[in-house]
Design a protein around this motif. Structure first.
Motif, PDB file in Angstrom:
ATOM      1  N   THR B 236       0.801  -1.224   0.000  1.00  0.00           N
ATOM      2  CA  THR B 236       0.000   0.000   0.000  1.00  0.00           C
ATOM      3  C   THR B 236       0.835   1.275   0.000  1.00  0.00           C
ATOM      4  O   THR B 236       0.291   2.365  -0.140  1.00  0.00           O
ATOM      5  CB  THR B 236      -0.911   0.044   1.240  1.00  0.00           C
ATOM      6  N   MET B 237       2.164   1.149   0.165  1.00  0.00           N
ATOM      7  CA  MET B 237       2.992   2.350   0.220  1.00  0.00           C
ATOM      8  C   MET B 237       2.994   3.072  -1.130  1.00  0.00           C
ATOM      9  O   MET B 237       2.757   2.467  -2.163  1.00  0.00           O
ATOM     10  CB  MET B 237       4.443   1.976   0.574  1.00  0.00           C
ATOM     11  N   GLN B 238       3.298   4.332  -1.094  1.00  0.00           N
ATOM     12  CA  GLN B 238       3.477   5.133  -2.308  1.00  0.00           C
ATOM     13  C   GLN B 238       2.290   5.006  -3.267  1.00  0.00           C
ATOM     14  O   GLN B 238       2.464   4.780  -4.464  1.00  0.00           O
ATOM     15  CB  GLN B 238       4.773   4.739  -3.027  1.00  0.00           C
ATOM     16  N   GLY B 239       1.098   5.094  -2.725  1.00  0.00           N
ATOM     17  CA  GLY B 239      -0.087   5.045  -3.577  1.00  0.00           C
ATOM     18  C   GLY B 239      -0.344   3.679  -4.174  1.00  0.00           C
ATOM     19  O   GLY B 239      -0.973   3.567  -5.222  1.00  0.00           O
ATOM     20  N   GLY B 240       0.153   2.635  -3.528  1.00  0.00           N
ATOM     21  CA  GLY B 240      -0.050   1.284  -4.055  1.00  0.00           C
ATOM     22  C   GLY B 240       1.070   0.887  -4.980  1.00  0.00           C
ATOM     23  O   GLY B 240       0.859   0.674  -6.168  1.00  0.00           O
ATOM     24  N   VAL B 241       2.263   0.765  -4.427  1.00  0.00           N
ATOM     25  CA  VAL B 241       3.443   0.530  -5.267  1.00  0.00           C
ATOM     26  C   VAL B 241       3.360  -0.802  -6.012  1.00  0.00           C
ATOM     27  O   VAL B 241       3.908  -0.947  -7.099  1.00  0.00           O
ATOM     28  CB  VAL B 241       4.743   0.676  -4.436  1.00  0.00           C
TER      29      VAL B 241
END
Lengths: 242, 272
Positions: B236-241
């Motif tokens: 979920t990091m960085q807008g859904g990496v």
């Protein structure tokens, strides 16, 4: 610099590695520095535009500098990778493009360091402190993994490389994906913990643990200092024999 | 089981059976959006069954059954077996939507271990469960052995594709990419074993190849709960990496509607 004949017999043994000692032949080992680009490590780059704190990424630059010097002095193969896309974005999956735009930093958009994550732009370049030397392999990759749609595997095979010492950014994304790909391909991987970073320290810690858990399911981890002292011991042993 | 026998089984699993392809109208009509983190999935706003595959990864006795590889390594099997029931429920729903593709994977090696990387073997020996040696569920992680079978609750139906893989990632050393592209599949829903290893490696490979991925939290599991949570968080990091995360309940809510629409369409066709 040692001659090639001596290097053939040199072993690197990192005793202080997790979950247990890591060992490889010096000539069969490459140092892989992942994505130490302005876009991930410099103010105004892609990473910062996405709202991340780039302090951890900047902090590892001097650590990697020292590791690079040690690896070059030992005559190891050095590989640098860069994530980025062709100027026409033809190699950028629509999913990746849409998500970057939703985050307010669309790949290909103009940013403070040129077009975001586009090959040839200033943001795409490796930070000056870690600039590749002439003759060092630079792998341009469209994804997170350094093996997908690149010639990395062929280049490593041509040099007879079987072990990889990996560092760079970010630990849980590109570094992890590359180690996973390498492990499935049979390479022995050592992650240098303090020469790798994620924007969120929690992600970094979790990613490090995932490497060495379950009896080194993806490989080993150690500090940069432990790796460097292993290189020194290796050189001393070879010097003793010579 | 002799090598030619499991070869035959794989070939059977890989066959494309007569599967009704959706008409253009149905493909457009049957679509939806799933509540997920960090964005409503998929990115292009429509879950289209004919372009979507449910991946059931490595739900083998060796990973989530009694006396399997994970059990032998000394981990709590419930932390992986928790995924079986929600996955079974989801499979039931997905199978009621005719144009939805289901693909299973199995991690395992040839009986002669020719496809086993020497370092993988060596490390498994060190942890006391050497791949290829006899265990309570047959030879550990060897194709055709009891421990290598998919758990009975999730047994694939005839016509559902099975991909055998030698590594953690489902794309390396397999024909998965070719199968997905041949069917025009662009969206993947990931379930299976284990969240931080096989599922995460597959999701990363798929994402680099441009597939739009959704992982179902309750249909996965890991040997260590911290790793499970961390692996999902990384997605979920960085807008859904790597894509997005949700639960089977959220997905089923959308599938239920698709399933009802599909039934209505079929009925409509029949009365014409």
């Amino acid at each position: 610099m040692e001659g090639k004949g001596i290097m053939m017999h040199q072993k690197i043994t990192v005793n202080e590695a997790r979950p247990y000692a890591y060992s490889s032949g010096l000539e069969q080992t490459a140092l892989v520095v992942i994505d130490m680009q302005n876009d991930f490590c410099s103010p105004g780059g892609f990473g910062e535009l996405l709202g991340n704190d780039i302090t951890p990424a900047r902090a590892i630059i001097p650590v990697i500098q020292t590791v690079l010097e040690a690896a070059r002095a030992a005559g190891m193969m050095v590989v640098h990778t860069r994530e980025g896309h062709l100027p026409d974005l033809s190699d950028c999956p629509p999913t990746k493009l849409a998500r970057s735009r939703a985050q307010g930093a669309g790949i290909g958009d103009e940013g403070p360091m040129g077009r975001i994550l586009v090959r040839g732009e200033r943001g795409h370049a490796i930070v000056p402190e870690l600039a590749p030397l002439p003759g060092e392999l630079v792998i341009d990759k469209p994804g997170k993994g350094a093996f997908y749609e690149t010639a990395l595997q062929e280049a490593l095979a041509a040099r007879g490389i079987t072990s990889l010492v990996v560092c760079g950014v970010t630990t849980h994304v590109c570094v992890h994906t590359t180690i996973r790909e390498a492990n499935d391909r049979g390479y022995e991987c050592l992650l240098l913990e303090d020469a790798s970073a994620a924007f969120d320290p929690g992600d970094h810690e979790a990613a490090v643990r995932m490497i060495w858990q379950q009896g080194a399911i993806f490989g080993w981890t150690a500090t940069a200092a432990a790796f460097q002292s292993a290189l020194e011991r290796s050189a001393a042993a070879a010097g003793g024999r010579a | 089981m002799a090598e030619h026998e499991y070869g035959r089984l794989s070939a059977l699993g890989n066959q494309q059976w007569k599967r009704p392809r959706p008409t253009g109208a149905a493909a457009v009509k049957l679509s939806g959006e799933v509540v997920a983190n960090p964005y409503a999935w998929p990115y292009d706003g429509r879950l289209i069954p004919s372009r979507t595959a449910l991946l059931v990864l490595d739900m083998q006795t060796d990973f989530c059954g009694k006396s399997g590889y994970v059990d032998r390594m000394g981990y709590d099997v419930f932390s992986t077996a928790r995924a079986i029931e929600p996955t079974r429920r989801l499979l039931e729903m997905v199978r009621s939507i005719p144009e939805f593709t289901v693909i299973y994977t199995r991690e395992g090696h040839r009986p002669d271990l020719a496809d086993l990387a020497p370092n993988k073997r060596w490390r498994s020996r060190l942890i006391g469960a050497e791949i290829g040696t006899e265990g309570p569920a047959g030879r550990i992680l060897v194709r055709g052995e009891p421990g290598w079978q998919i758990v009975p609750q999730l047994t694939p139906l005839p016509g559902e594709t099975i991909v055998d893989k030698p590594g953690k990632g489902s794309f390396y050393g397999t024909d998965l990419d070719l199968i997905l592209r041949s069917r025009g599949i662009t969206h993947l829903i990931l379930t299976g074993m284990t969240t931080d290893v096989g599922v995460q490696s597959t999701m990363r490979e798929a994402n680099d190849r441009g597939y739009e991925c959704l992982i179902l939290e309750d249909c996965t599991g890991a040997t260590d709960i911290d790793n499970h949570v961390a692996a999902l968080n990384m997605v979920t990091m960085q807008g859904g990496v790597f894509g997005a995360v949700t639960t089977s309940d959220q997905l089923i809510r959308v599938l239920l509607r698709l399933s009802l629409e599909s039934a209505r369409l079929t009925e409509g066709e029949l009365t014409i």
